[in-house]
Design a protein around this motif. Sequence first.
Motif, short mmCIF file in Angstrom:
data_model
loop_
_atom_site.label_atom_id
_atom_site.label_comp_id
_atom_site.label_asym_id
_atom_site.label_seq_id
_atom_site.Cartn_x
_atom_site.Cartn_y
_atom_site.Cartn_z
N ASP A 32 0.82 -1.20 0.00
CA ASP A 32 0.00 0.00 0.00
C ASP A 32 0.86 1.26 0.00
O ASP A 32 2.06 1.20 -0.18
N ASP A 33 0.21 2.37 0.23
CA ASP A 33 0.82 3.69 0.05
C ASP A 33 2.22 3.85 0.61
O ASP A 33 3.11 4.35 -0.04
N THR A 34 2.43 3.49 1.84
CA THR A 34 3.72 3.80 2.46
C THR A 34 4.39 2.60 3.10
O THR A 34 5.43 2.76 3.74
N ILE A 41 12.44 2.33 6.81
CA ILE A 41 12.89 3.35 7.76
C ILE A 41 12.88 2.80 9.18
O ILE A 41 13.83 3.00 9.94
N PHE A 42 11.81 2.10 9.53
CA PHE A 42 11.70 1.51 10.86
C PHE A 42 12.85 0.54 11.13
O PHE A 42 13.51 0.60 12.19
N VAL A 43 13.12 -0.34 10.17
CA VAL A 43 14.18 -1.34 10.34
C VAL A 43 15.53 -0.66 10.52
O VAL A 43 16.32 -1.04 11.40
N ARG A 44 15.81 0.34 9.72
CA ARG A 44 17.10 1.05 9.83
C ARG A 44 17.20 1.85 11.13
O ARG A 44 18.23 1.83 11.79
N LYS A 45 16.13 2.55 11.46
CA LYS A 45 16.14 3.41 12.65
C LYS A 45 16.39 2.61 13.92
O LYS A 45 17.16 2.99 14.79
N TYR A 46 15.71 1.46 14.03
CA TYR A 46 15.81 0.66 15.24
C TYR A 46 16.82 -0.48 15.12
O TYR A 46 16.88 -1.34 15.99
#
Length: 137
Positions: A32-34, A41-46
Amino acid sequence: MGESWIRRRQMEQRTQQILHSALELFYEKGIDDTSIEEFDIFVRKYKISKERLNDYEEKILNLKPYMTDALKKGLNDGSLYFSYNIDEVYFSVMHTMLSLMQKLSYNGSMLLSDEIVKPALQLRIAGGLLLKGLGAE
């Protein structure tokens, strides 16, 4: 009907099978959209480890046998040609298509001009052009 016509027909069948697999991922698996960008982003950030992403990776790789089978058949029957190994071609094609899918799903309706060509057609065109480059001449 010469041998070249048969090879062209086989190449068309192979590329359709490969393209269908990519489009299935886009539509039937529910990108879907995002979701792609936000997940990345979530995987990289955390700093999520690769080991903790095994289930996710398994789902992504579910389509791999369909595409690699089509690539192998194309190499064997001469309808496709490439000097790379199957995995190199598979991951290169899929990452290219996934990048386009991400662009179309996330930013594909940001501008008025984005509505000129429907996302599904853009995927078909880009995938067709990409895979045509694998065709044996």
